[in-house]
Design an enzyme around this catalytic site. Structure first.
Site, short mmCIF file in Angstrom:
data_model
loop_
_atom_site.label_atom_id
_atom_site.label_comp_id
_atom_site.label_asym_id
_atom_site.label_seq_id
_atom_site.Cartn_x
_atom_site.Cartn_y
_atom_site.Cartn_z
N TYR A 97 -11.85 28.65 -8.22
CA TYR A 97 -12.08 28.62 -9.39
C TYR A 97 -10.86 29.21 -10.07
O TYR A 97 -10.17 29.16 -10.80
CB TYR A 97 -12.85 27.92 -10.49
CG TYR A 97 -13.75 26.11 -9.52
CD1 TYR A 97 -12.43 25.11 -10.05
CD2 TYR A 97 -14.74 26.46 -8.68
CE1 TYR A 97 -13.90 24.11 -8.53
CE2 TYR A 97 -15.16 25.26 -8.28
CZ TYR A 97 -14.79 24.38 -7.84
OH TYR A 97 -15.35 22.81 -7.19
N ASN A 125 -8.63 15.42 -7.49
CA ASN A 125 -7.77 15.34 -6.49
C ASN A 125 -8.04 14.29 -6.07
O ASN A 125 -9.61 13.74 -5.32
CB ASN A 125 -7.39 16.72 -5.42
CG ASN A 125 -7.27 16.54 -4.15
OD1 ASN A 125 -6.54 15.12 -3.86
ND2 ASN A 125 -7.98 17.10 -3.04
N CYS A 133 -9.73 20.43 -1.26
CA CYS A 133 -10.52 20.86 -3.13
C CYS A 133 -11.72 21.29 -2.08
O CYS A 133 -12.32 22.04 -3.00
CB CYS A 133 -10.75 19.27 -3.67
SG CYS A 133 -10.95 18.56 -2.76
N HIS A 134 -11.59 20.97 -1.38
CA HIS A 134 -13.54 21.18 -0.80
C HIS A 134 -13.67 22.79 -0.34
O HIS A 134 -14.58 23.26 -0.01
CB HIS A 134 -13.68 20.74 0.82
CG HIS A 134 -12.41 21.39 1.77
ND1 HIS A 134 -10.83 20.45 1.65
CD2 HIS A 134 -12.47 21.74 2.99
CE1 HIS A 134 -10.85 20.54 2.69
NE2 HIS A 134 -11.37 21.41 3.57
N GLU A 160 -14.51 23.77 9.65
CA GLU A 160 -13.39 24.72 9.62
C GLU A 160 -13.78 26.52 9.97
O GLU A 160 -12.99 27.36 9.78
CB GLU A 160 -12.53 24.65 7.96
CG GLU A 160 -12.09 23.36 8.09
CD GLU A 160 -11.41 23.48 6.39
OE1 GLU A 160 -11.25 24.38 6.38
OE2 GLU A 160 -10.55 22.61 6.05
#
Length: 176
Positions: A97, A125, A133-134, A160
């Site tokens: 962030y 989002n 956003c993850h 991922e």
């Protein structure tokens, strides 16, 4: 507004689109589920929703999609600026962030920007997964602040192939 349901390996997902593109992608039961949808909507598979389903099929197969469905995120200029930064986080990588706040401040010619304000925009989002956003974590490695739930955030990052060894799930307090 058009909607469509998608069954993912992580649970049901509601997709929403208008004529311009995808406006929403929510896990069923998430914190801000379908909060931009008005009472007038039709369940119908539009071209934008078809492309989104195809994108999700590729993504959940464990591969990085090589296309993006048409997106039409609805939000304030500040939120849209944050979401644009989210789209720049590469597949399989994370950012914080604080780093997003620094990027946005630099982009807007400011000396600093509130990481909490950026976190609020990230948390609102409406097009999760595709606007990733993850991939945003706390500076300390805390897997904090995912409206779909921390367990889904962990599973998306694992899908991922993100190295999870430097991250932890907080014991209290942030969208768990």
């Amino acid at each position: 507004m058009y909607t469509l349901h998608y069954d993912s390996p992580l649970g049901g997902i509601l997709l929403a689109a208008d004529e311009a593109g995808l406006t929403g992608l929510w896990f069923e039961g998430e914190k801000y589920f379908a909060n931009i949808l008005g009472p007038e909507q039709q369940e119908r598979e539009t071209p934008a929703l078809q492309r989104t389903k195809r994108w999700l099929d590729v993504y959940f197969s464990g591969r990085e999609p090589d296309f993006t469905p048409p997106l039409h995120p609805v939000g304030s200029p500040f939120r849209r600026a944050v979401w644009e930064l989210l789209l720049q986080i590469p597949y399989g990588q994370t950012t914080t962030y604080g780093a997003l706040a620094q990027q946005l401040a630099a982009k807007q010619g400011k000396t600093r920007m509130s990481a909490q304000a950026v976190g609020g925009a990230v948390g609102h989002n409406e097009i999760s997964i595709i606007i990733p956003c993850h991939r945003v974590v706390g500076t300390s490695g805390s897997l904090t602040g995912y409206a779909g739930g921390i367990e889904k955030k962990v599973r998306l990052l694992q899908l991922e192939h993100v190295d999870m060894s430097r991250f932890f799930v907080p014991t209290k307090g942030t969208a768990i």
